[in-house]
Design a protein around this motif. Structure first.
Motif, mmCIF file in Angstrom:
data_model
loop_
_atom_site.group_PDB
_atom_site.id
_atom_site.type_symbol
_atom_site.label_atom_id
_atom_site.label_comp_id
_atom_site.label_asym_id
_atom_site.label_seq_id
_atom_site.Cartn_x
_atom_site.Cartn_y
_atom_site.Cartn_z
ATOM 1 N N ASN A 81 0.850 -1.185 0.000
ATOM 2 C CA ASN A 81 0.000 0.000 0.000
ATOM 3 C C ASN A 81 0.885 1.234 0.000
ATOM 4 N N VAL A 82 0.749 2.040 -1.030
ATOM 5 C CA VAL A 82 1.505 3.287 -1.133
ATOM 6 C C VAL A 82 0.565 4.429 -0.736
ATOM 7 N N ALA A 83 1.002 5.260 0.192
ATOM 8 C CA ALA A 83 0.187 6.395 0.643
ATOM 9 C C ALA A 83 -0.175 7.290 -0.541
ATOM 10 N N ARG A 84 -1.371 7.822 -0.518
ATOM 11 C CA ARG A 84 -1.898 8.624 -1.638
ATOM 12 C C ARG A 84 -0.928 9.681 -2.154
ATOM 13 N N GLY A 85 -0.288 10.377 -1.276
ATOM 14 C CA GLY A 85 0.612 11.447 -1.680
ATOM 15 C C GLY A 85 1.859 10.985 -2.421
ATOM 16 N N TYR A 86 2.125 9.679 -2.386
ATOM 17 C CA TYR A 86 3.325 9.142 -3.029
ATOM 18 C C TYR A 86 3.018 8.295 -4.260
ATOM 19 N N ARG A 87 1.744 8.178 -4.601
ATOM 20 C CA ARG A 87 1.361 7.371 -5.758
ATOM 21 C C ARG A 87 1.718 8.098 -7.047
ATOM 22 N N LYS A 124 -8.503 -6.378 8.853
ATOM 23 C CA LYS A 124 -7.918 -5.038 8.808
ATOM 24 C C LYS A 124 -8.176 -4.380 10.163
ATOM 25 N N ASP A 178 -8.106 1.809 13.598
ATOM 26 C CA ASP A 178 -7.804 2.756 14.671
ATOM 27 C C ASP A 178 -7.452 2.072 15.993
#
Length: 107
Positions: free
Chosen positions: A14-20, A77, A80
């Motif tokens: 899973n790549v964080a949105r800002g790094y896609r 999953k 929190d």
């Protein structure tokens, strides 16, 4: 390893949105492939959600091939810090046979 002893499963990426779309996913997959080769494996398999078009596109670009029809997968999953919820979704199985960059010759 799978029963064949040579195929390794990449369980989750899973790549964080800002790094896609910046090559991060490609670099991570290639790093996993090199590790698989280093430990004596020769193939990688993954399951990717039918709904995850961008991930399927990435894996196809990197040479992964579909293997059969979608299957139902269940996984947990954590949410929190609370107990896990169970996710059930349809996923494609994909696999790539790896090629070592090194060619060995024997005398």
């Amino acid at each position: 390893a799978d029963p064949d002893g040579l195929t390794r499963r990449m369980f989750s990426l899973n790549v964080a949105r800002g790094y896609r779309c910046n090559g991060v996913g490609t670099a991570l997959v290639k790093a996993v492939e090199q590790i698989v080769l280093a430990v004596g494996g020769s193939a990688v398999r993954i399951e990717v959600a039918v709904s995850n078009r961008s991930a399927r596109s990435l894996y196809e670009k990197l040479g992964y091939k579909f293997s059969g029809e979608p299957v139902k997968l269940a996984w947990s999953k954590g949410v929190d810090g609370h107990p896990s919820e169970i996710i059930v979704e349809e996923a494609y199985k994909m696999r790539k046979v790896l090629q070592s960059r090194f060619r060995y010759t024997y005398a």
